[in-house]
Design an enzyme around this catalytic site. Structure first.
Site, short mmCIF file in Angstrom:
data_model
loop_
_atom_site.label_atom_id
_atom_site.label_comp_id
_atom_site.label_asym_id
_atom_site.label_seq_id
_atom_site.Cartn_x
_atom_site.Cartn_y
_atom_site.Cartn_z
N PRO A 99 0.83 -1.21 0.00
CA PRO A 99 0.00 0.00 0.00
C PRO A 99 0.87 1.26 0.00
CG PRO A 99 -0.43 -1.38 1.96
CD PRO A 99 0.63 -2.06 1.17
N SER A 132 6.74 1.61 0.03
CA SER A 132 6.36 1.29 -1.35
C SER A 132 7.22 2.06 -2.36
CB SER A 132 4.87 1.54 -1.59
OG SER A 132 4.61 2.91 -1.72
N ASP A 158 15.19 3.16 4.44
CA ASP A 158 14.23 2.41 3.61
C ASP A 158 14.94 1.74 2.44
OD1 ASP A 158 12.27 3.43 5.27
OD2 ASP A 158 10.93 4.02 3.63
#
Ligand code: PMV
Length: 313
Positions: A96, A103, A149
């Site tokens: 999502p 993402s 990330d």
């Protein structure tokens, strides 16, 4: 055809404080993945195709800050060759968007790997280089990303991460006992760039208070790493609860996140916290085989729009 994938991620400890040089721990979510495919066409220009978004455009017509265009330019500059014609690039993702599960970074990593297979050295690019190129795309989404990330997603391993001038500290680790996590989605989208920017303004207004909060998060991350190394899951859970309190003091929690965290704790989770930028997005709960079902039901009853299971280690 050159097809690759990349995982989502959760932050176990230390989001936001990691932007300010404190340690953090993150882990891949291997069953939620972004995909990228390069198909040579021999035609002029590059087709950028995102079926999930119902969107197709030509690279030559894409805005310069289009994330796919930025990824292509980053790989082209690294390889020293133009990548501006002759193929279609298709992307998709189960992760999502704008929900703290990485993402954007996962799509960037998948695209960079697919382009490297198509145009780069045999065997593709190293994870260090993939991560560095994905960081350039992350700067679009975040403004001042820490780099955690793109690192955890390119390495696809749990990592202990410290942002440092002149080279980040990146230490992949394996927990002594596997972690069974539930991820609860508030369904509220939240742009990381906005939340990170707001924390920066608050830090500038109240530097001493925010530095103390960041220090506390860093101590929690280090204690979490030590507890993971000896398989002390009760302590890991307690530290997750504590990290959530510090994140709430940072103002990045929200009523839906607090509700899900409290529901997980009441239903017997060892610990729970928001994960990622906050103000929406996802929270994580550490559970056992015995508590998993009750916690999953409690999360759904408390309003989670999705509950995922993800194991670490
Ligand atoms: O992309 P998100 O929402 O998981 O946030 C990343 C974690 C932050 O610490 C909030 C930002 C960063 O760059 O590390």
């Amino acid at each position: 055809m050159f097809a690759t994938t990349a995982p989502g991620k959760v932050i176990l400890f230390g989001e936001h404080a990691v932007v300010y040089g404190r340690p953090a721990l993150a882990a891949p979510v291997t069953h939620l993945r972004a995909r990228a495919t390069v198909v040579p066409t021999g035609r002029p220009d590059v087709g950028l195709i995102a079926p999930d978004l119902g969107r197709t455009m030509r690279l030559s017509a894409a805005p310069t800050d289009n994330p796919l265009a930025v990824a292509i330019r980053a790989v082209a500059a690294h390889l020293g060759r133009a990548l501006s014609d002759g193929y279609d690039l298709t992307v998709g993702s189960d992760i999502p968007i704008a929900s703290g599960l990485g993402s954007g970074a996962a799509i960037a990593v998948a695209v960079i790997r697919a382009l490297a297979l198509y145009a780069g050295p045999a065997g593709g690019l190293s994870r260090e280089i993939v991560s560095r190129l994905a960081y350039e795309v992350e700067r679009l989404h975040h403004g001042t990303p820490s780099g955690i990330d793109n690192t955890v997603i390119a390495y696809e391993q749990p990592v202990y991460f410290v942002r440092r001038e002149g080279g980040n500290l990146i230490e992949p680790f394996a927990p002594a006992r596997p972690l069974r996590l539930l991820i609860g989605d508030t369904g509220v989208r939240s742009a990381t760039r906005d939340v990170v920017g707001d924390v920066r303004r608050r830090w500038q207004a109240e530097p001493a208070r925010f530095e103390a909060i960041f220090d506390a998060c860093g101590r929690v991350a280090d204690a979490g790493r030590a507890a993971l190394a000896v398989g002390d899951l009760a302590t890991v859970g307690r530290l997750m609860d504590e990290n959530h309190i510090w994140l709430a003091r940072m103002t990045v929690s929200s009523a839906p996140l607090d509700t899900l965290v409290a529901a997980a704790q009441r239903a017997g989770a060892l610990g729970a916290k928001l994960s990622g930028a906050g103000r929406g997005g996802n929270m994580i709960a550490l559970v056992t085989a015995e508590t998993e079902q009750a916690v999953a039901m409690a999360l759904s009853a408390a309003g989670a729009v999705r509950v995922y299971r993800s194991d670490v280690g």
